[in-house]
Scaffold this motif. Structure first.
Motif: not given
Length: 533
Positions: A498-502
């Protein structure tokens, strides 16, 4: 029909089929590049597998091709001279016949441009379509009223352009009802209702979106009224200013006329006897002066009316029900009263039709609109960012409902489209797929693949200036994939990070969060990261 201009002629089916055949021939050779995942360039050495040139050479050739295209915008069909009798390009010049690797970037760029939608001439440009729909009729609303207060710049641009097109189509075919599928937060629906006076039903599968749209529309209405109140004030102030200036000009003119008449009378008096002069002065001249004075007193009322007539084009910038012209400064008479009564009646009817009703319902290809909308009538079906299969389902609903006279839909999230021939080895009971829809592509059993469809979602303008791809997050993802493969022996997984980079403070934090989400042992992870570092 509000406009009389003929709509642009579209290509017939044989022409479309021929163009589609040429496009498929090009895609068969290039789909391997489109289907390559960005992470695979780090982990699988995809560049060496697909391209026989170094990255620097490819980038330089693409930049050169782009600059040459800007310098020669008039060339609409760049590969026309390279076509053979079959109308296809010479692909061996683009790809190596033995290795199938890309060998000519220049030829590839020209071929890609040649097979673009704009160049194939199968679609009508937006501006050309608007001109045909609107004809000589000016839109009921100017471009001075903006909605940026409630939207970001991108959304505001999309909503204004889309709403103008929808309103023009509705006017052209005499439609008053609009069905907005996948209406989301209701931006487009509210705009169509408030700005263009259309009766809009916004349908969304999320109940949260529906309630949010209702609240947002309430705020928009309040904001709209304030804008219109200010517009009425501006119009009135302009009218009074014009009236005052016109009064002053006429007063000066009438004073000059009276002085001229009086001076002429004195001149004539010197030439005539007293007995000849007095009757003429008391009869003709005094009568003339009286008329001039009466005109001077009556002129202000006339000028006020003229001024309001002159500013009506400014009032045309707002919807029909936005402004109720003030009649207090006009001479009250029977005719004016009847006109005002009729205007109030028209305004009342306009307000009744100027509504937006958000509804919650999950739309499929088999959805029956009569079950959702009780007063369904001849209407236009629209959608801005109809996600995934909603776009093809919109077309299926359009063909199966006689009340829907037209469709105006802009799809998005192509990676969420269901493809009939993507996973043919898997058993599936699904009968209606998002892609393909046409008989020809079904016969070809054509499949694009998820990665290619994901690439189609990229904004090329942003990619061209280095803003389209988050390179660091993709690099994190690629390294993580290698760690999981080498240390955990996992090559395929149905789970998603999922989108966890930020949310991560560092690469170490990124790996910890990812492994925790995937349910993998974090102890081994720490050892691997230390070695990797």
């Amino acid at each position: 029909m509000a406009a009389s201009c003929p709509l642009p002629v579209t290509p017939d089916l044989p022409t479309l089929r021929a163009k589609l055949q040429g496009l498929l021939r090009f895609l068969r050779d290039t789909l391997s590049i489109s289907s390559a995942h960005t992470v695979d360039f780090y982990t699988e050495s995809v560049w060496e597998e697909l391209v026989d040139l170094p990255p620097e050479t490819v980038l330089a050739a693409l930049r050169k091709s782009a600059s040459e295209a800007e310098a020669r915008p008039s060339e609409s069909r760049p590969l026309l001279e390279a076509e053979g009798e079959t109308g296809t390009t010479d692909f061996p010049k683009i790809f190596c016949e033995t290795s199938q690797k890309l060998v000519s970037v220049e030829a590839f760029a020209l071929a890609a441009k040649y097979y673009s939608i704009q160049n194939l001439e199968i679609c009508t440009p937006f501006e050309q379509l608007l001109v045909a729909l609107q004809g000589n009729q000016n839109q009921r609303i100017g471009k001075t009223l903006k909605a940026v207060e409630f939207m970001n710049m991108k959304k505001s641009h999309e909503v204004q352009a889309m709403s103008e097109l929808i309103s023009s189509i509705a006017d052209y075919y005499g439609l008053k009802q609009v069905i907005d599928l996948g209406s989301g937060k209701g931006y487009l629906s509210s705009f169509l209702s408030l700005k263009y006076g259309l009766k809009v039903y916004g349908i969304d599968s999320s109940n949260t979106n529906t309630h949010g749209a209702e609240e947002r529309n309430r705020k928009l209405k309040k904001h709209w009224k304030l804008c219109h109140a200010q517009s009425r004030l501006d119009v009135s102030e302009l009218a009074l200013k014009m009236s005052k200036e016109r009064k002053e000009q006429n007063a000066i003119k009438n004073k000059a006329d009276i002085e001229e008449v009086f001076n002429n009378s004195l001149t004539n008096q010197e030439k005539m006897s007293t007995s000849d002069f007095l009757p003429d002065f008391s009869g003709s001249v005094i009568s003339n002066i009286r008329n001039q004075m009466e005109t001077l007193h009556s002129q202000p009322h006339q000028e006020e009316n003229l001024c309001f007539e002159n500013v009506f084009p400014l009032m045309d910038l707002l919807p029909i029900n936005a402004i109720e012209p003030t009649s207090s400064q006009q001479k009250p008479n029977r005719e004016t009263s009847e006109v005002n009564k009729e205007r109030r009646k028209m305004t009342s009817k306009s307000r009744e039709s100027n509504i937006y009703l958000p509804l919650t319902s999950f739309i499929t290809a088999d959805s029956e609109l009569h079950d959702i909308i009780e007063d369904l009538e001849d209407c236009l079906m629209v959608g801005l960012h109809t996600c995934g299969d909603l776009a093809p389902n919109t077309l299926r609903i359009f063909t199966s409902n006689s009340e829907i006279k037209g469709v105006c839909s802009v799809g998005c999230c192509y990676h969420l489209l269901s493809e009939e021939f993507e996973n043919q080895h898997k058993e599936c009971t699904q009968e209606k797929w998002g892609f393909p829809m046409c008989r020809y592509l079904k016969e070809e059993r054509w499949c694009c693949g998820r990665n290619a469809r994901m690439s189609a979602c990229l904004a090329l303008e942003r990619v061209a200036v280095g803003q389209g791809l988050p390179t660091e997050s993709l690099f994190y993802r690629a390294v993580l994939q290698d760690i999981i493969k080498d240390c955990y022996g996992i090559t395929k997984c149905d789970q998603h990070v999922g989108k966890i980079y930020s949310k991560c403070s560092s690469f170490l934090d990124y790996v910890r969060r990812s492994l925790r989400k995937l349910g993998l042992d974090e102890t081994k992870k720490i050892t691997v990261i230390l070695i990797f570092g």
